[in-house]
Scaffold this motif. Sequence first.
Motif, PDB file in Angstrom:
ATOM      1  N   ASP A 161       0.942  -1.356  -0.058  1.00 48.82           N
ATOM      2  CA  ASP A 161      -0.071   0.035  -0.119  1.00 48.82           C
ATOM      3  C   ASP A 161       0.743   1.209   0.048  1.00 48.82           C
ATOM      4  N   TYR A 162       2.113   1.314  -0.468  1.00 51.00           N
ATOM      5  CA  TYR A 162       2.892   2.389  -0.401  1.00 51.00           C
ATOM      6  C   TYR A 162       3.868   1.865  -1.464  1.00 51.00           C
ATOM      7  N   TYR A 172      12.986   5.584  -5.841  1.00 52.55           N
ATOM      8  CA  TYR A 172      14.329   6.332  -5.393  1.00 52.55           C
ATOM      9  C   TYR A 172      14.902   6.483  -6.495  1.00 52.55           C
ATOM     10  N   LEU A 210      14.833   9.311  -1.868  1.00 55.98           N
ATOM     11  CA  LEU A 210      13.331   9.268  -2.094  1.00 55.98           C
ATOM     12  C   LEU A 210      13.146  10.405  -3.310  1.00 55.98           C
ATOM     13  N   ARG A 252       0.383   6.264  -2.784  1.00 54.00           N
ATOM     14  CA  ARG A 252      -0.714   5.328  -2.097  1.00 54.00           C
ATOM     15  C   ARG A 252      -1.656   4.938  -2.998  1.00 54.00           C
ATOM     16  N   SER A 300       5.832  -1.457  -0.178  1.00 54.59           N
ATOM     17  CA  SER A 300       5.737  -1.996   1.122  1.00 54.59           C
ATOM     18  C   SER A 300       4.274  -2.137   1.719  1.00 54.59           C
ATOM     19  N   LYS A 301       4.264  -2.895   2.622  1.00 53.28           N
ATOM     20  CA  LYS A 301       2.824  -3.348   3.219  1.00 53.28           C
ATOM     21  C   LYS A 301       2.838  -2.298   4.446  1.00 53.28           C
ATOM     22  N   ASN A 302       1.454  -1.931   4.845  1.00 51.85           N
ATOM     23  CA  ASN A 302       1.140  -1.377   5.995  1.00 51.85           C
ATOM     24  C   ASN A 302       2.117  -1.809   7.059  1.00 51.85           C
ATOM     25  N   ALA A 303       2.648  -0.763   7.941  1.00 52.53           N
ATOM     26  CA  ALA A 303       3.365  -1.062   8.967  1.00 52.53           C
ATOM     27  C   ALA A 303       2.868  -1.822  10.145  1.00 52.53           C
ATOM     28  N   TYR A 348       6.823  -3.961   9.637  1.00 51.97           N
ATOM     29  CA  TYR A 348       7.829  -2.542   9.965  1.00 51.97           C
ATOM     30  C   TYR A 348       8.237  -2.054   9.011  1.00 51.97           C
ATOM     31  N   GLY A 349       7.530  -1.879   7.853  1.00 50.85           N
ATOM     32  CA  GLY A 349       7.623  -1.024   6.583  1.00 50.85           C
ATOM     33  C   GLY A 349       8.787  -1.555   5.896  1.00 50.85           C
ATOM     34  N   LYS A 350       8.994  -2.895   5.782  1.00 59.65           N
ATOM     35  CA  LYS A 350      10.034  -3.259   4.829  1.00 59.65           C
ATOM     36  C   LYS A 350       9.759  -3.087   3.696  1.00 59.65           C
ATOM     37  N   LEU A 351      10.598  -2.323   2.833  1.00 62.53           N
ATOM     38  CA  LEU A 351      10.581  -2.036   1.347  1.00 62.53           C
ATOM     39  C   LEU A 351      11.098  -3.316   0.409  1.00 62.53           C
ATOM     40  N   PHE A 385      12.442  -3.889  -3.164  1.00 64.68           N
ATOM     41  CA  PHE A 385      12.879  -2.963  -4.385  1.00 64.68           C
ATOM     42  C   PHE A 385      12.930  -3.865  -5.603  1.00 64.68           C
TER      43      PHE A 385
END
Lengths: 113, 116
Positions: B31-32, B36, B46, B51, B93-96, B101-104, B106
Amino acid sequence: SQTIHQWPATLVQPVGSPLSLECTVEGTSNPNLYWYRQAAGRGLQLLFYSVGIGQISSEVPQNLSASRPQDRQFILSSKKLLLSDSGFYLCAWSVWAGLDTQYFGPGTRLTVL
Amino acid sequence: QQQVKQSPQSLIVQKGGISIINCAYENTAFDYFPWYQQFPGKGPALLIAIRPDVSEKKEGRFTISFNKSAKQFSLHIMDSQPGDSATYFCAASKNAGGTSYGKLTFGQGTILTVHP
């Protein structure tokens, strides 16, 4: 404003030697911290992340380890480097609670000979 | 299901042209979606992020287009300049909330070269 530092900027190490890379963040408290490795011409591979002091999660099994001795300090280590450990190591931070945006440091170029 | 696939691997554009980089994802929980920009020897910075509640976001010459049903998003660089020459990474990334934990995750990156 927040700032992230990494050192050293470049490092050349022989195979089998130890490694210690340091990352520090200024201007924020209790950040989430991340270590990535970027091989030449490749994307970013998440190695470790930490949500607090002493809390480390590993993403990829390898001969590397990470530690977080202080709130804004993140260290990447190895007891014995391999040739395959060469790469560009990036530290990143995000706001606590894992909100999405990650901010990257300047990186450390590691060459293992 | 965690992959983000990015294309093309490299792109050459003339000054003033439009650069378009595409990414596709599989995990509908993402959702994010940030982009970069990375210059040689530097850490990624960034550039712009979106979203899924909007289909487009524009910041200056940079626009993200998002297609939720197709699970695709793209970066458009209008009036491309030689100074835009860099490697561009998409991420997701998924919702934290929970354990992400906001893991991206790539994409593999696109090397953009803008010729003067």
